[in-house]
Design a protein around this motif. Sequence first.
Motif, short mmCIF file in Angstrom:
data_model
loop_
_atom_site.label_atom_id
_atom_site.label_comp_id
_atom_site.label_asym_id
_atom_site.label_seq_id
_atom_site.Cartn_x
_atom_site.Cartn_y
_atom_site.Cartn_z
N ILE A 299 0.85 -1.20 0.00
CA ILE A 299 0.00 0.00 0.00
C ILE A 299 0.88 1.25 0.00
O ILE A 299 0.61 2.23 -0.72
CB ILE A 299 -0.94 -0.01 1.22
N ALA A 300 1.94 1.23 0.81
CA ALA A 300 2.83 2.39 0.87
C ALA A 300 3.47 2.67 -0.48
O ALA A 300 3.64 3.83 -0.88
CB ALA A 300 3.91 2.15 1.92
N MET A 301 3.83 1.59 -1.19
CA MET A 301 4.46 1.78 -2.49
C MET A 301 3.48 2.29 -3.55
O MET A 301 3.88 2.89 -4.54
CB MET A 301 5.09 0.45 -2.96
N VAL A 302 2.20 2.03 -3.34
CA VAL A 302 1.19 2.46 -4.32
C VAL A 302 0.55 3.78 -3.93
O VAL A 302 0.38 4.70 -4.74
CB VAL A 302 0.10 1.37 -4.47
N GLN A 303 0.20 3.91 -2.63
CA GLN A 303 -0.57 5.06 -2.19
C GLN A 303 0.23 6.05 -1.34
O GLN A 303 -0.27 7.12 -1.02
CB GLN A 303 -1.79 4.59 -1.37
N GLY A 304 1.42 5.66 -0.94
CA GLY A 304 2.24 6.54 -0.12
C GLY A 304 2.44 5.99 1.28
O GLY A 304 1.68 5.15 1.76
N PRO A 305 3.51 6.45 1.97
CA PRO A 305 3.87 5.86 3.27
C PRO A 305 2.81 6.06 4.35
O PRO A 305 2.70 5.23 5.25
CB PRO A 305 5.18 6.58 3.62
N GLU A 306 2.05 7.17 4.29
CA GLU A 306 1.06 7.40 5.34
C GLU A 306 0.02 6.27 5.36
O GLU A 306 -0.36 5.79 6.44
CB GLU A 306 0.36 8.75 5.14
N ALA A 307 -0.44 5.87 4.18
CA ALA A 307 -1.42 4.78 4.12
C ALA A 307 -0.83 3.48 4.66
O ALA A 307 -1.51 2.71 5.35
CB ALA A 307 -1.89 4.59 2.67
N GLY A 308 0.44 3.23 4.35
CA GLY A 308 1.09 2.03 4.86
C GLY A 308 1.22 2.06 6.38
O GLY A 308 0.98 1.07 7.06
N LEU A 309 1.62 3.22 6.91
CA LEU A 309 1.77 3.34 8.37
C LEU A 309 0.44 3.15 9.08
O LEU A 309 0.39 2.57 10.18
CB LEU A 309 2.38 4.70 8.71
N ASP A 310 -0.64 3.63 8.48
CA ASP A 310 -1.96 3.44 9.10
C ASP A 310 -2.27 1.95 9.25
O ASP A 310 -2.82 1.51 10.26
CB ASP A 310 -3.04 4.12 8.25
N LEU A 311 -1.90 1.17 8.21
CA LEU A 311 -2.18 -0.27 8.28
C LEU A 311 -1.23 -0.96 9.26
O LEU A 311 -1.63 -1.86 10.00
CB LEU A 311 -2.07 -0.89 6.89
N VAL A 312 0.05 -0.55 9.29
CA VAL A 312 1.00 -1.13 10.24
C VAL A 312 0.50 -0.92 11.67
O VAL A 312 0.67 -1.79 12.54
CB VAL A 312 2.40 -0.51 10.07
N ALA A 313 -0.14 0.20 11.93
CA ALA A 313 -0.64 0.51 13.28
C ALA A 313 -1.69 -0.50 13.74
O ALA A 313 -1.93 -0.64 14.95
CB ALA A 313 -1.21 1.92 13.32
N THR A 314 -2.30 -1.22 12.80
CA THR A 314 -3.31 -2.21 13.19
C THR A 314 -2.69 -3.57 13.53
O THR A 314 -3.39 -4.46 14.00
CB THR A 314 -4.32 -2.43 12.04
N VAL A 315 -1.38 -3.72 13.28
CA VAL A 315 -0.71 -5.00 13.57
C VAL A 315 -0.21 -4.96 15.01
O VAL A 315 0.77 -4.30 15.32
CB VAL A 315 0.46 -5.24 12.59
N ASP A 316 -0.89 -5.66 15.88
CA ASP A 316 -0.59 -5.61 17.31
C ASP A 316 0.42 -6.70 17.67
O ASP A 316 0.13 -7.65 18.40
CB ASP A 316 -1.88 -5.79 18.11
N VAL A 317 1.61 -6.60 17.09
CA VAL A 317 2.69 -7.57 17.36
C VAL A 317 3.98 -6.77 17.51
O VAL A 317 4.28 -5.91 16.69
CB VAL A 317 2.85 -8.57 16.19
N ASP A 318 4.72 -7.05 18.59
CA ASP A 318 6.00 -6.37 18.80
C ASP A 318 7.13 -7.31 18.35
O ASP A 318 7.65 -8.09 19.13
CB ASP A 318 6.18 -6.00 20.27
N SER A 319 7.45 -7.23 17.07
CA SER A 319 8.52 -8.06 16.52
C SER A 319 9.44 -7.17 15.70
O SER A 319 9.09 -6.04 15.34
CB SER A 319 7.95 -9.17 15.63
N HIS A 320 10.62 -7.70 15.37
CA HIS A 320 11.55 -6.89 14.58
C HIS A 320 11.03 -6.70 13.16
O HIS A 320 11.40 -5.73 12.50
CB HIS A 320 12.95 -7.49 14.60
#
Length: 428
Positions: free
Chosen positions: A334-355
């Motif tokens: 999504i970030a590569m298509v729509q921009g990093p903000e859209a990608g970060l919004d989706l990453v925020a929904t991933v409730d996992v603390d991993s590298h």
Amino acid sequence: MSPAPHSTADGWSEVRRLVPEVLGSLVRRYGHFDACEDAVQEALLAASTQWPVEGRPRSPKAWLLTVARRRLTDHLRSEESRRRREEQGAVEPATPAGPSGDDTLTLLFLCCHPSLSAPSQLALTLRAVAGLTTAEIARAFLVPEATMAQRISRAKQRIKAAGATFRLPPEPDRTERLQVVLQVLYLLFNEGYTATSGPDLLRPDLTAEAIRLARALLRLVPDDGEVAGLLALMLLTDARRPARTDADGALVPLAEQDRGSWDHDAVAEGVALVTGSLASKPVGPYQLQAAIAAVHDEAPRAEDTDWPQILALYGLLERVAPSPMVTLNRAVAIAMVQGPEAGLDLVATVDVDSHHVASVRAHLLEMQGDLDAARAAYRHAARLTTSIPEHRHLVSRATHLGLGDRSGPQKGEEGCMCSCVVDGRKWT
């Protein structure tokens, strides 16, 4: 006698490939999978101490088989309660080998017995089929060697208690067991392509073994689209291995790899496999992952990557096999298509603390131009990974930002961890 097998890593890898053949021969002859597996491990241990001194035997397989058979016979004879079964086993006709004459597949299905937990199936496969030592498996699982030894011992006892025989399961059971076998092969390849821990990023012996087994499996069930999909995924991913590390063993991100050094024969084979499978078989998660890998591999340059198609494929994959890591991958697309903000919004929904999560967040923050936050996220990811090459790479990214490179990667450039991050692992 020739030089010792473990004078080079390649030499010892060749010996490891003999393990399923030797073990299969013993189990077909005597039964007692648990005792036979112990005997083969003892033979390997003897080889590791004798061959460096006495030299490599002319026929390593015959040597291992002879030593393992002696150890097994001694063990059986030492147990009065098993003497009758040993004598009975000696006159029983041997169980026929598998369709290809290779016992490896039969061993693989046995190690993936449904009575075992997934970690136990993988651990037993790594030892009985891939020939790893208990210490090596323990390091891969990040557990003490004693813990892993107990896990493997319990797995063998559970197989014995379940009354499993050394035969390929009949058709109804084989189809059900096949999904477990695919998952174990997938994990085996993963461990070879991105070692969980340690100084080396790659374990080519494991990836080669996983590909070999996947090929054998496809010969057994040629009409299964997911088997073809998994083999295609492995080939398309392993094709990048020559460019994945530099001369110092440091990780090279996908966008920075020399695509001219990829294995283009493997790419062609993988593309043909997944194309044929998607055209004629029901779609599954391995086929979709292979299709995504094919899109990456067919791009002449990183900036030519068809990200809209990759985004669409990840959308399908998330519907077929949803998981936090698939969502994380889709966030990158999504970030590569729509921009990093859209990608970060989706990453925020991933409730996992991993590298994995931290490194993708860092990359997207870098794309966004928030370099201070990106640097902190790279450092956090470095603290979480147990792989030394990945740790060095993430620290290098953080340091690079700290040196004043504030340009950040541009859209269409894959600056860091943007390739397949699937089921907890990354395939760059």
